[in-house]
Design a protein around this motif. Structure first.
Motif, PDB file in Angstrom:
ATOM      1  N   ALA A 168      31.966   2.160 -16.142  1.00 21.21           N
ATOM      2  CA  ALA A 168      30.843   3.103 -16.132  1.00 21.21           C
ATOM      3  C   ALA A 168      30.552   3.679 -17.519  1.00 21.21           C
ATOM      4  O   ALA A 168      29.382   3.771 -17.914  1.00 21.21           O
ATOM      5  CB  ALA A 168      31.097   4.207 -15.112  1.00 21.21           C
ATOM      6  N   PRO A 169      31.561   4.090 -18.315  1.00 20.89           N
ATOM      7  CA  PRO A 169      31.247   4.536 -19.673  1.00 20.89           C
ATOM      8  C   PRO A 169      30.568   3.476 -20.521  1.00 20.89           C
ATOM      9  O   PRO A 169      29.635   3.775 -21.287  1.00 20.89           O
ATOM     10  CB  PRO A 169      32.615   4.915 -20.248  1.00 20.89           C
ATOM     11  CG  PRO A 169      33.441   5.267 -19.058  1.00 20.89           C
ATOM     12  CD  PRO A 169      32.973   4.349 -17.980  1.00 20.89           C
ATOM     13  N   ALA A 212      25.759   0.807 -23.038  1.00 24.06           N
ATOM     14  CA  ALA A 212      24.879  -0.368 -23.040  1.00 24.06           C
ATOM     15  C   ALA A 212      23.446   0.003 -22.685  1.00 24.06           C
ATOM     16  O   ALA A 212      22.493  -0.677 -23.103  1.00 24.06           O
ATOM     17  CB  ALA A 212      25.406  -1.416 -22.056  1.00 24.06           C
ATOM     18  N   SER A 213      23.280   1.083 -21.937  1.00 24.41           N
ATOM     19  CA  SER A 213      21.943   1.518 -21.527  1.00 24.41           C
ATOM     20  C   SER A 213      21.301   2.478 -22.516  1.00 24.41           C
ATOM     21  O   SER A 213      20.126   2.817 -22.359  1.00 24.41           O
ATOM     22  CB  SER A 213      22.021   2.197 -20.157  1.00 24.41           C
ATOM     23  OG  SER A 213      22.558   1.321 -19.185  1.00 24.41           O
ATOM     24  N   SER A 214      22.051   2.910 -23.521  1.00 20.02           N
ATOM     25  CA  SER A 214      21.516   3.903 -24.462  1.00 20.02           C
ATOM     26  C   SER A 214      21.665   3.427 -25.897  1.00 20.02           C
ATOM     27  O   SER A 214      20.732   2.870 -26.484  1.00 20.02           O
ATOM     28  CB  SER A 214      22.206   5.251 -24.247  1.00 20.02           C
ATOM     29  OG  SER A 214      23.627   5.113 -24.336  1.00 20.02           O
ATOM     30  N   GLU A 228      19.862  -3.821 -28.617  1.00 20.71           N
ATOM     31  CA  GLU A 228      20.594  -5.039 -28.960  1.00 20.71           C
ATOM     32  C   GLU A 228      20.178  -6.174 -28.025  1.00 20.71           C
ATOM     33  O   GLU A 228      19.890  -5.958 -26.849  1.00 20.71           O
ATOM     34  CB  GLU A 228      22.103  -4.799 -28.841  1.00 20.71           C
ATOM     35  CG  GLU A 228      22.662  -3.760 -29.791  1.00 20.71           C
ATOM     36  CD  GLU A 228      22.672  -4.250 -31.221  1.00 20.71           C
ATOM     37  OE1 GLU A 228      22.862  -5.464 -31.438  1.00 20.71           O
ATOM     38  OE2 GLU A 228      22.489  -3.413 -32.134  1.00 20.71           O
ATOM     39  N   SER A 229      20.148  -7.377 -28.577  1.00 21.80           N
ATOM     40  CA  SER A 229      19.768  -8.536 -27.758  1.00 21.80           C
ATOM     41  C   SER A 229      20.862  -8.844 -26.742  1.00 21.80           C
ATOM     42  O   SER A 229      22.055  -8.628 -26.988  1.00 21.80           O
ATOM     43  CB  SER A 229      19.521  -9.753 -28.646  1.00 21.80           C
ATOM     44  OG  SER A 229      20.682 -10.075 -29.399  1.00 21.80           O
ATOM     45  N   LEU A 230      20.438  -9.320 -25.591  1.00 21.63           N
ATOM     46  CA  LEU A 230      21.352  -9.680 -24.517  1.00 21.63           C
ATOM     47  C   LEU A 230      21.682 -11.167 -24.568  1.00 21.63           C
ATOM     48  O   LEU A 230      20.895 -11.962 -25.051  1.00 21.63           O
ATOM     49  CB  LEU A 230      20.719  -9.319 -23.166  1.00 21.63           C
ATOM     50  CG  LEU A 230      20.417  -7.835 -22.946  1.00 21.63           C
ATOM     51  CD1 LEU A 230      19.685  -7.638 -21.621  1.00 21.63           C
ATOM     52  CD2 LEU A 230      21.691  -7.002 -22.958  1.00 21.63           C
ATOM     53  N   PHE A 273      21.763   4.352 -15.200  1.00 20.96           N
ATOM     54  CA  PHE A 273      21.572   4.870 -16.549  1.00 20.96           C
ATOM     55  C   PHE A 273      20.218   4.448 -17.125  1.00 20.96           C
ATOM     56  O   PHE A 273      19.990   4.546 -18.324  1.00 20.96           O
ATOM     57  CB  PHE A 273      22.703   4.388 -17.463  1.00 20.96           C
ATOM     58  CG  PHE A 273      24.070   4.845 -17.014  1.00 20.96           C
ATOM     59  CD1 PHE A 273      24.508   6.131 -17.290  1.00 20.96           C
ATOM     60  CD2 PHE A 273      24.906   3.997 -16.305  1.00 20.96           C
ATOM     61  CE1 PHE A 273      25.756   6.563 -16.874  1.00 20.96           C
ATOM     62  CE2 PHE A 273      26.153   4.416 -15.895  1.00 20.96           C
ATOM     63  CZ  PHE A 273      26.583   5.703 -16.175  1.00 20.96           C
ATOM     64  N   GLY A 274      19.330   3.959 -16.254  1.00 21.28           N
ATOM     65  CA  GLY A 274      17.970   3.658 -16.667  1.00 21.28           C
ATOM     66  C   GLY A 274      17.745   2.287 -17.251  1.00 21.28           C
ATOM     67  O   GLY A 274      16.702   2.041 -17.861  1.00 21.28           O
TER      68      GLY A 274
END
Length: 395
Positions: free
Chosen positions: A84-85, A90-92, A97-99, A305-306
Motif C-alpha cells: 500500500a505505501p 506510484a500514484s503520486s 514515470e513511464s510504465l 490513490f487516484g
C-alpha cells in the motif's frame, strides 16, 4: 500493571545480536542485488503513514494496526506491509514515470499481535512491485523472480503454490448466487486451510447435488497445469474460465523460465489480503512449516490513490528465512587484530588501512602489560599482527 525493568522490551519485538544482524544484512544485500539484476529499482517509504490513506488501503485488519496521534490530532499508523505505501508513491511521486514500474524494497513492518500467539509485532520483508502490466507475463516474472530471490537468500529446497482469486469468485458466484455472506464464510475456511470445516459449511448450506459436488471438488484441485482442465469441468462461469486461462499462460511462461518444476497449482488458495484480484502464490521452504514468500495480483489497489493501473508483486518473509534456514555463508569472516606499542602506532594504523582497502576487516589495539596471552587466545580474531618491539609479526 508492573513497571518494566530497564532491560525489558515490549512483547513481539526482538534484539538482533551481531551475528544475526550480519546474516540479515547479507540476506538483504543478496536478494536486493538479485532484484536489481532483473531491473528493479530500490525504494524506501516512511515508517509512519496516515491511517485514512495507507492504513485503510492496506487491508490489514484494523485490530492489527499500530495507531498513534501526531501533534495535530491526526491518526497515523506504523506501516503493516509495503504494498500500500508503494501504491501511494506510484500514484503520486512516480505518476509521470513511464510504465511499467519495477520497484524493490527491504523494510521492517509492524502488526499488533495477541501476546499468546507467539508471533512478532515487528519483522522484516524484502520484495518487489511490478506496476502497470496486467499480462500473464508479468505474473510469471514475479514468481520466477521470487524463486531466484529465495535462492539468493540461501533457501535451497522450496515449493511454490499458485492459485487465482478470480476462479474462486466465479465458482462461488455460480454455486451460491446472491449469497455473499455464505461465500465469505467458505473463503475464510480456505484461508485458514480448514478443509474439514469447509466441507461442513458447504454441507450446511442446503445446496443441490451439482453445487455441492462443485464445492467439494474444489478441494481436489492441486497439481500441475492439468488441474486447470479439471477445474473447467466444475464451473462454466465466465470469470472462472478466464482465470484458468490466465493461469495456463502463467504456467507456460514459468516453463520457459525453467522453474515450473518448483510450482504447483492450488485452486483453493485465496490470498491473505482482500486487495488481491487475480493470481496469488506462496512459497514454502523445506526447513519450515509455514510460508517464507507470498504475493499476487492487485489490480484495484492503486485506484484508492487516484491511479487506475494494474499491479503484481511479492514479499519474502526475511525474518523467517533468517530464523529457519541454515546460513549459506557458513563461518563469519573474522577481523585481523593489530596490536601496537605507542611508538609504532603510525605503522600499525597504516597496516590496518591496507587490510581494509583490500576488503578485509581490521581492529587496532594499544598493547598493555600482561595482555599478550589474552590477545593470542581470543577466537574473535582470525589473526593477530603485533607491532611491538622492532619488527611486526603475525600469529
Amino acid at each position: 500493571m508492573s513497571k518494566p525493568q530497564g532491560f525489558e522490551k515490549p512483547v513481539g519485538v526482538r534484539d538482533y545480536l551481531p551475528r544475526a544482524t550480519r546474516r540479515l544484512r547479507r540476506i538483504e544485500r543478496s536478494v536486493l542485488d538479485c532484484m536489481a539484476r532483473w531491473g528493479y529499482d530500490p525504494i524506501k517509504t516512511p515508517t509512519m503513514e496516515y491511517y485514512d490513506t495507507v492504513g485503510i488501503a492496506s487491508s490489514t485488519p484494523d485490530r492489527k494496526l499500530y495507531k498513534l496521534l501526531n501533534n495535530r490530532g491526526q491518526t497515523l499508523v506504523l506501516r503493516s506491509e509495503m504494498t500500500a505505501p508503494i501504491a501511494r508513491v506510484a500514484s503520486s511521486l512516480l505518476r509521470e514515470e513511464s510504465l511499467p514500474l519495477r520497484l524493490s524494497y527491504h523494510a521492517n513492518v509492524f502488526r499488533a499481535i495477541e501476546e499468546e500467539a507467539g508471533r512478532e509485532a515487528e519483522f522484516f520483508q524484502t520484495g518487489v512491485e511490478l506496476v502497470g502490466d496486467r499480462s500473464p507475463e508479468a505474473d510469471a516474472e514475479v514468481i520466477a523472480l521470487a524463486i531466484a530471490s529465495l535462492q539468493a537468500a540461501g533457501v535451497k529446497t522450496f515449493k511454490f503454490a499458485m492459485g487465482h482469486v478470480g476462479f474462486l469468485n466465479g465458482l462461488f458466484d455460480e454455486a451460491l448466487p446472491n449469497r455473499a455472506e455464505d461465500q465469505q464464510v467458505l473463503k475464510e475456511r480456505l484461508l485458514r486451510r480448514d478443509y474439514v470445516g469447509f466441507r461442513e459449511e458447504a454441507e450446511s448450506l442446503g445446496l443441490g447435488s451439482k453445487q455441492q459436488q462443485e464445492l467439494e471438488g474444489l478441494l481436489r484441485l492441486r497439481g500441475g497445469v492439468e488441474i486447470c482442465s479439471q477445474a473447467a469441468g466444475l464451473s462454466s462461469h465466465e470469470l472462472a474460465l478466464e482465470s484458468l486461462d490466465h493461469l495456463r499462460k502463467v504456467w507456460e511462461a514459468l516453463n520457459d523460465y525453467g522453474v515450473s518444476q518448483h510450482v504447483l497449482i492450488d485452486l483453493t488458495m485465496i490470498g491473505d489480503f482482500s486487495y488481491y484480484t487475480g493470481m496469488v502464490f506462496e512459497g514454502y521452504a523445506a526447513e519450515l512449516g509455514f510460508p517464507v514468500c507470498s504475493g499476487g495480483r492487485y489490480d484495484n489497489l492503486l485506484k484508492q490513490f487516484g491511479r487506475d493501473v494494474p499491479s503484481t508483486g511479492f514479499a519474502l518473509k526475511t525474518t523467517r528465512i533468517l530464523d529457519g534456514v541454515d546460513d549459506p555463508e557458513g563461518e563469519e569472516e573474522r577481523p585481523v587484530l593489530i596490536v601496537y606499542e605507542p611508538n609504532r602506532r603510525a605503522e600499525a594504523l597504516a597496516e590496518a588501512a591496507r587490510v581494509r582497502e583490500e576488503g578485509g576487516a581490521a581492529v587496532t589495539r594499544l598493547a598493555e602489560s600482561g595482555s599478550k596471552a589474552d590477545i593470542a587466545g581470543n577466537s574473535r580474531y582470525s589473526q593477530v599482527v603485533s607491532f611491538i618491539g622492532e619488527n611486526a609479526s603475525a600469529k
